[in-house]
Design a protein around this motif. Structure first.
Motif, mmCIF file in Angstrom:
data_model
loop_
_atom_site.group_PDB
_atom_site.id
_atom_site.type_symbol
_atom_site.label_atom_id
_atom_site.label_comp_id
_atom_site.label_asym_id
_atom_site.label_seq_id
_atom_site.Cartn_x
_atom_site.Cartn_y
_atom_site.Cartn_z
ATOM 1 N N ASP A 213 55.016 18.983 85.942
ATOM 2 C CA ASP A 213 55.204 17.691 86.591
ATOM 3 C C ASP A 213 54.679 16.584 85.681
ATOM 4 O OD1 ASP A 213 56.342 18.802 88.881
ATOM 5 O OD2 ASP A 213 54.381 19.113 89.807
ATOM 6 N N ASP A 214 53.467 16.781 85.184
ATOM 7 C CA ASP A 214 52.834 15.890 84.214
ATOM 8 C C ASP A 214 51.900 16.775 83.402
ATOM 9 O OD1 ASP A 214 50.699 14.233 83.043
ATOM 10 O OD2 ASP A 214 51.589 12.576 84.155
ATOM 11 N N VAL A 215 52.256 17.062 82.159
ATOM 12 C CA VAL A 215 51.551 18.104 81.417
ATOM 13 C C VAL A 215 50.061 17.787 81.271
ATOM 14 C CG1 VAL A 215 52.112 17.149 79.133
ATOM 15 C CG2 VAL A 215 51.609 19.593 79.386
ATOM 16 N N LEU A 216 49.708 16.533 81.006
ATOM 17 C CA LEU A 216 48.299 16.190 80.812
ATOM 18 C C LEU A 216 47.505 16.415 82.098
ATOM 19 C CD1 LEU A 216 46.092 15.020 78.954
ATOM 20 C CD2 LEU A 216 46.773 12.743 79.736
ATOM 21 N N LEU A 217 48.024 15.927 83.204
ATOM 22 C CA LEU A 217 47.313 16.046 84.469
ATOM 23 C C LEU A 217 47.356 17.477 85.001
ATOM 24 C CD1 LEU A 217 48.360 12.722 86.231
ATOM 25 C CD2 LEU A 217 46.562 13.148 84.524
ATOM 26 N N ASP A 218 48.466 18.175 84.792
ATOM 27 C CA ASP A 218 48.568 19.564 85.250
ATOM 28 C C ASP A 218 47.567 20.454 84.517
ATOM 29 O OD1 ASP A 218 50.607 18.678 86.853
ATOM 30 O OD2 ASP A 218 52.206 19.764 85.806
ATOM 31 N N VAL A 219 47.467 20.271 83.201
ATOM 32 C CA VAL A 219 46.509 21.075 82.424
ATOM 33 C C VAL A 219 45.082 20.724 82.823
ATOM 34 C CG1 VAL A 219 45.634 21.546 80.098
ATOM 35 C CG2 VAL A 219 48.099 21.455 80.510
ATOM 36 N N TYR A 220 44.814 19.435 83.037
ATOM 37 C CA TYR A 220 43.471 19.024 83.476
ATOM 38 C C TYR A 220 43.112 19.695 84.800
ATOM 39 C CZ TYR A 220 39.511 16.090 84.764
ATOM 40 O OH TYR A 220 38.254 15.658 85.130
ATOM 41 N N ASP A 221 44.024 19.644 85.764
ATOM 42 C CA ASP A 221 43.746 20.248 87.077
ATOM 43 C C ASP A 221 43.513 21.751 86.961
ATOM 44 O OD1 ASP A 221 43.885 17.843 88.403
ATOM 45 O OD2 ASP A 221 45.927 18.157 89.153
ATOM 46 N N TYR A 222 44.302 22.412 86.135
ATOM 47 C CA TYR A 222 44.128 23.852 85.944
ATOM 48 C C TYR A 222 42.740 24.155 85.382
ATOM 49 C CZ TYR A 222 44.553 28.483 83.841
ATOM 50 O OH TYR A 222 44.332 29.787 83.467
ATOM 51 N N LEU A 223 42.352 23.433 84.338
ATOM 52 C CA LEU A 223 41.045 23.701 83.725
ATOM 53 C C LEU A 223 39.904 23.349 84.676
ATOM 54 C CD1 LEU A 223 41.750 22.478 80.087
ATOM 55 C CD2 LEU A 223 41.466 24.842 80.866
ATOM 56 N N ALA A 224 40.072 22.265 85.446
ATOM 57 C CA ALA A 224 39.051 21.914 86.433
ATOM 58 C C ALA A 224 38.873 23.039 87.441
ATOM 59 C CB ALA A 224 39.436 20.620 87.141
ATOM 60 N N GLU A 225 39.984 23.615 87.894
ATOM 61 C CA GLU A 225 39.919 24.714 88.860
ATOM 62 C C GLU A 225 39.264 25.938 88.249
ATOM 63 O OE1 GLU A 225 40.822 28.464 90.422
ATOM 64 O OE2 GLU A 225 41.964 27.724 88.703
ATOM 65 N N ARG A 226 39.583 26.234 86.995
ATOM 66 C CA ARG A 226 39.009 27.420 86.350
ATOM 67 C C ARG A 226 37.504 27.241 86.111
ATOM 68 N NH1 ARG A 226 40.417 31.059 88.061
ATOM 69 N NH2 ARG A 226 39.479 32.304 86.410
ATOM 70 N N VAL A 227 37.076 26.046 85.740
ATOM 71 C CA VAL A 227 35.638 25.806 85.546
ATOM 72 C C VAL A 227 34.884 26.012 86.852
ATOM 73 C CG1 VAL A 227 33.906 24.041 85.018
ATOM 74 C CG2 VAL A 227 35.918 24.291 83.546
ATOM 75 N N VAL A 228 35.417 25.484 87.949
ATOM 76 C CA VAL A 228 34.776 25.669 89.256
ATOM 77 C C VAL A 228 34.749 27.148 89.627
ATOM 78 C CG1 VAL A 228 35.022 25.214 91.728
ATOM 79 C CG2 VAL A 228 35.319 23.356 90.080
#
Length: 332
Positions: A213-228
């Motif tokens: 959908d938006d590569v920058l924001l999608d990757v950010y959200d994925y990494l945020a979820e994985r860190v949590v």
């Protein structure tokens, strides 16, 4: 949801209200870009950014695997595989891997990343035992020499366990600790640092037709979820580095969008690792089909990453990158 990307600056002409980026004395920001999924980006002065967001962006990063994060660090790539995309076979024998790794350490590599399974597009999975046989003896020998911090590049718990027992201090997983759920347990039990990367799908299929959908924001959200998720498993955020996964399930335009927006990832409060070395899109843009001749393009992108505050560069060409970083630092 708003995403806040610091607009990174350097130099002596620093406004009084400017804030340090990730605790760095040499990088600062006085404004930030506000990104959303609904509308056009805008720019705000730091005084209008939420304090809890600024905290993540500005707090000094603690030492990662014993290395301070206030200066660029170089991770040298040691592929003990016959089929890696740019140097397959060069270090397939343990003796050759040790010579190559030793040369990288002498040239200035802070970290040596040992991998026994190719993750190039189209690569097939390697059995655990074979991957251990390729990596464990090399890690054990390098650990005895104390040449540099050792990282294991693997998706598998058995391989990670053998590596940390042999002396690896970092577990670097291109699957973001999703391929083998027990690999995170290895880090929890050993106290190893980890690097969590974004990849869209499996190496065998990741480049077939990547969509975002938006590569920058999608990757950010994925990494945020994985860190949590890793924190919930018992791995403190201070032990986690993040990698946006350039080239892993991304088109040329996806890669460029991530590189333009790299400073967004400081909002996760973790060191950022950037791995662009010799990637295929460098060959396409730079018109260089031979991966071994892509050091100039790789270094150019690495320096752009450093300008946005990236703490770790993962590279094949260690001596050339170290030289470039030294000159970059001297000018700045």
């Amino acid at each position: 949801m708003d995403y806040i990307r610091p607009l990174v600056q350097h130099g002596a002409a620093r406004p009084d209200d400017a804030l340090p980026l990730a605790g760095r004395a040499d990088l600062w920001f006085s404004h930030a870009e506000v990104l959303t999924r609904e509308g056009a980006p805008s720019v705000l002065p730091v005084g209008k950014v939420a304090p809890e967001v600024l905290e993540r962006l500005t707090v000094p990063r603690v030492d990662y695997a014993g290395l301070s994060m206030d200066t660029p660090r170089i991770m040298g790539i040691v592929n003990t595989t016959p089929d890696s995309f740019s140097d397959g076979g060069r270090h397939a024998l343990a003796a050759d891997a040790l010579v190559g790794a030793g040369a990288m350490a002498t040239a200035g590599a802070d970290i040596l990343d040992i991998g026994g399974e190719s993750t190039r597009p189209g690569a097939e999975t390697v059995p655990d035992a074979e991957e251990i046989q390729r990596t464990e003896p090399v890690i054990a020998a390098l650990s005895r020499d104390n040449a540099a911090v050792i990282s294991i590049d693997t998706r598998k718990a058995a391989v990670g366990r053998a590596a940390v027992e042999a002396g690896a201090a970092i577990v670097n997983d291109v699957s973001g600790f999703t391929y083998d759920p027990h690999l995170a347990d290895v880090a929890v039990q050993s106290g190893a640092a980890v690097c969590v990367m974004h990849a869209l799908g499996d190496p065998a299929t990741m480049q077939d037709d990547p969509q975002y959908d938006d590569v920058l924001l999608d990757v950010y959200d994925y990494l945020a979820e994985r860190v949590v998720a890793l924190e919930a498993m018992g791995i403190e955020r201070a032990r986690i580095a993040i990698d946006p996964g350039i080239g892993f399930g991304k088109t040329v335009e996806h890669n460029l969008a991530l590189l333009r927006g790299l400073s967004l990832f400081h909002g996760l409060g973790c060191p950022i690792l950037l791995g662009v070395s010799r990637k295929g899109f460098i060959g396409r843009i730079g018109q260089q089909p031979d991966a071994a001749l892509r050091a100039p393009g790789s270094i150019a992108l690495g320096l752009e990453g450093l300008a946005q505050g990236v703490q770790i560069l993962r590279v094949h060409d260690v001596a050339e990158t170290v030289q470039a970083v030294r000159l970059w630092q001297a000018v700045r």
